[in-house]
Write an enzyme that holds these catalytic residues in place. Sequence first.
Site, PDB file in Angstrom:
ATOM      1  NE  ARG A  21      -4.287  -0.935   9.979  1.00 22.22           N
ATOM      2  CZ  ARG A  21      -3.174  -0.352   9.538  1.00 22.22           C
ATOM      3  NH1 ARG A  21      -3.157   0.910   9.227  1.00 22.22           N
ATOM      4  NH2 ARG A  21      -2.066  -1.055   9.427  1.00 22.22           N
ATOM      5  CE  LYS A  65      -2.256  -0.291   3.923  1.00 23.70           C
ATOM      6  NZ  LYS A  65      -1.731  -1.494   4.554  1.00 23.70           N
ATOM      7  NE  ARG A  89       6.190  -0.347  10.676  1.00 24.46           N
ATOM      8  CZ  ARG A  89       5.010  -0.341  10.060  1.00 24.46           C
ATOM      9  NH1 ARG A  89       4.890   0.198   8.867  1.00 24.46           N
ATOM     10  NH2 ARG A  89       3.958  -0.866  10.640  1.00 24.46           N
ATOM     11  NE  ARG A  94       1.467  -4.539  11.753  1.00 25.82           N
ATOM     12  CZ  ARG A  94       2.470  -4.293  10.904  1.00 25.82           C
ATOM     13  NH1 ARG A  94       3.625  -4.917  11.045  1.00 25.82           N
ATOM     14  NH2 ARG A  94       2.322  -3.440   9.934  1.00 25.82           N
ATOM     15  NE  ARG A 120       6.595  -3.205   6.200  1.00 27.24           N
ATOM     16  CZ  ARG A 120       5.312  -2.929   6.344  1.00 27.24           C
ATOM     17  NH1 ARG A 120       4.564  -2.662   5.316  1.00 27.24           N
ATOM     18  NH2 ARG A 120       4.780  -2.947   7.546  1.00 27.24           N
TER      19      ARG A 120
END
Length: 221
Positions: A91, A16, A163, A174, A130
């Site tokens: 969300r 995204k 992160r 998540r 990531r």
Amino acid sequence: MKKANLIMLGAPGSGKGTRAVAICEVLGIVQVATGDLFRHNLKNNTELGKLAKSYMDKGELVPDDVTAAMVKDRLMQADTEKGFVLDGFPRTLKQAEMLDDMFKEMNREITAVVYLDVADEEIVKRISGRMVCEKCQAPYHKEYTPPKTEGVCDKCGGTLYTRDDDKPETVQKRLNVYRTTTLPLVDFYEKKNLIVKIPPELSSAGAVADMRELCKEIGLI
Ligand code: AMP
């Protein structure tokens, strides 16, 4: 030409952020990423940041009213008047309803909801590589979208980091939250005829070229 008030919908790690940044580059509009806004607050040690951290660390969602108030605040700023890409909001169904109310008040309309549908196994793979720039928040991936120099942001020279909530245990949590709480939004926006489904893989031309095509398809350029 339609006004671009866009929403990105997809699991954490679905790409995204990369698409949102590319759309903003193509259209010259701003990205409003709730995760980035929370992390910015966290870095500055604000009350909102401290509150958000207690949820983010566990891979849970920050309460709807807190998140929606932060988004409303951001959308009141003048730089969003030309258009914006909401990345990471809404969300939950409640947030989607709150956004509808907000837009009514602001006399705005959602132009399209860009949906990335990615399988769970692929997501775990994507999140594990990531990295984010600590200065400008630009997203990278070790395999798919690596920076030119390892560990350094192409855009601003900032340092890239992984992160805390991208650790495997938190990622699984998540993903569960996404499946149970966020996925129903696909139906919600499908009923409003707003969903534009896009492939999760980038073409060889890259994110900016892909998103330029998408913007043409939905009549934004
Ligand atoms: P993200 O960078 O979008 O993956 O967001 C990181 C974390 O910030 C999430 O796991 C949540 O804890 C929090 N967060 C971001 N957006 C929202 C939202 N719309 N509602 C609630 N919590 C959010």
